[in-house]
Scaffold this active site. Structure first.
Site, PDB file in Angstrom:
ATOM      1  N   LYS A  86       0.835  -1.202   0.000  1.00  0.00           N
ATOM      2  CA  LYS A  86       0.000   0.000   0.000  1.00  0.00           C
ATOM      3  C   LYS A  86       0.869   1.251   0.000  1.00  0.00           C
ATOM      4  O   LYS A  86       0.535   2.248  -0.640  1.00  0.00           O
ATOM      5  CB  LYS A  86      -0.924   0.000   1.212  1.00  0.00           C
ATOM      6  CG  LYS A  86      -1.871   1.205   1.270  1.00  0.00           C
ATOM      7  CD  LYS A  86      -2.823   1.269   0.071  1.00  0.00           C
ATOM      8  CE  LYS A  86      -3.701   2.534   0.099  1.00  0.00           C
ATOM      9  NZ  LYS A  86      -4.717   2.497   1.159  1.00  0.00           N
ATOM     10  N   LYS A 131      -0.120  11.608   5.409  1.00  0.00           N
ATOM     11  CA  LYS A 131       0.197  10.576   6.402  1.00  0.00           C
ATOM     12  C   LYS A 131       0.810   9.351   5.732  1.00  0.00           C
ATOM     13  O   LYS A 131       1.837   8.820   6.181  1.00  0.00           O
ATOM     14  CB  LYS A 131      -1.075  10.184   7.151  1.00  0.00           C
ATOM     15  CG  LYS A 131      -0.957   8.914   7.996  1.00  0.00           C
ATOM     16  CD  LYS A 131      -2.291   8.495   8.562  1.00  0.00           C
ATOM     17  CE  LYS A 131      -3.247   7.925   7.545  1.00  0.00           C
ATOM     18  NZ  LYS A 131      -2.966   6.531   7.149  1.00  0.00           N
TER      19      LYS A 131
END
Length: 306
Positions: free
Chosen positions: A174, A242
């Site tokens: 990811k 983030k």
């Protein structure tokens, strides 16, 4: 209802609620916990039910999906005094579907396993549209036996599901995904800004780009936002920032240079520091415009104002 058909879920937000709905439609008995104690409106017409406590959810379900923004939120709901594992049966399987730090996940999962439970990471890509359609890409990390238990569940929410290796492998995949997403959105922002400043028709430019090597799913899904300037909702830029932190953290942990990701991280950092963190990540074009001397940003209320 057989135990294998019971699924718990924490994080019934923009991504989690469609997952719960798809699982319920597939025949799973889905139970969620929410801070409000109520079922989200989007699940009102489904068979999904809500329980009042995390401890109850953990006690009733052998598999619990968490769709939360970061690892601290996962740790809070799993390990708290009245958390998911406070009354859970040994061997309860926690599935971390939000995007979190790969190395920190590995460390936390080892502790959970020592306490007699199991962890699989299965972060998602494809956005809210993919979650609703059940067409997400699911990147899975964990022990083969644990992942096998999730095959049917993950097939109900994703069209591309791959087991990539031990715990943390899904999160690392990811991170790779998010590096490409953020870089592509930034490149599109630069291209559109260059075209406008040089007098080209930005809409025609995007059309011709879509027909060549520069075409991408991101261009198809996000291209109209660059033209309309509508960056409300969507994939939050703050989350993109983030996630880029996880990209760079993972790169440092294995000694890999990622100079492009480091630069793109600064663009998304500028979005958050200028009050744009809640915008769709394609809104990074507003930062490119500011750097180029032409502020096309619409007037928005101060995010800190009541």
């Amino acid at each position: 209802m057989p135990e294998s058909q019971r699924v718990g879920l924490v994080g019934a937000g923009r991504m989690g609620a469609p997952l719960a709905a798809n699982l319920a439609r597939t025949g799973y008995a889905v139970t969620i916990w929410t801070r409000s104690g109520t079922l989200p409106d989007s699940l009102a017409e489904t068979a999904v039910r809500v329980v009042p406590t995390l401890a109850e959810l953990g006690a009733e379900h052998p598999v619990i999906l968490t769709v939360l923004p970061d690892l601290p939120e996962v740790v809070e709901v799993v390990d708290g005094p009245e958390g998911l594992l406070s009354r859970a049966e040994p061997g309860t399987l926690i599935v971390v579907m939000g995007t979190v730090s790969p190395p920190r996940l590995v460390a936390w999962a080892a502790d959970v396993v020592e306490r007699g439970h199991r962890v699989v990471d299965a972060p998602l890509s494809g956005g809210v549209e993919g979650a609703r359609a059940g067409s997400l890409s699911v990147m899975v990390g964990g022990e083969a036996a644990d992942v096998e238990k999730l095959d049917a569940i993950l097939d109900a929410v994703g069209s591309t599901v791959r087991h990539l290796g031990p715990i943390g492998s899904g999160q690392l995949a990811k991170a790779c995904n998010q590096s490409i997403v953020a870089t592509t959105l930034s490149a599109l922002a630069e291209a559109v800004t260059l075209a406008r400043h040089a007098g080209l028709d930005a809409e025609m430019l995007l059309e011709v780009l879509a027909g060549g090597y520069a075409g991408s799913r991101l261009l198809d899904e996000k291209g109209s936002r660059y033209l309309t300037g509508d960056f409300e909702a969507g994939g939050a830029a703050a989350f993109q920032h983030k996630d880029l932190g996880f990209v760079l953290e993972s790169a440092r942990s294995v000694g890999v240079a990622m100079p492009v990701a480091a630069l793109v991280d600064q663009l998304f950092g500028a979005m958050t520091s200028t009050g744009r963190g809640g915008l769709d990540h394609s809104g990074v074009i507003e930062i490119v415009e500011l750097l180029s001397g032409s502020d096309r940003t619409p007037v928005r209320p101060d995010p800190d104002s009541p």
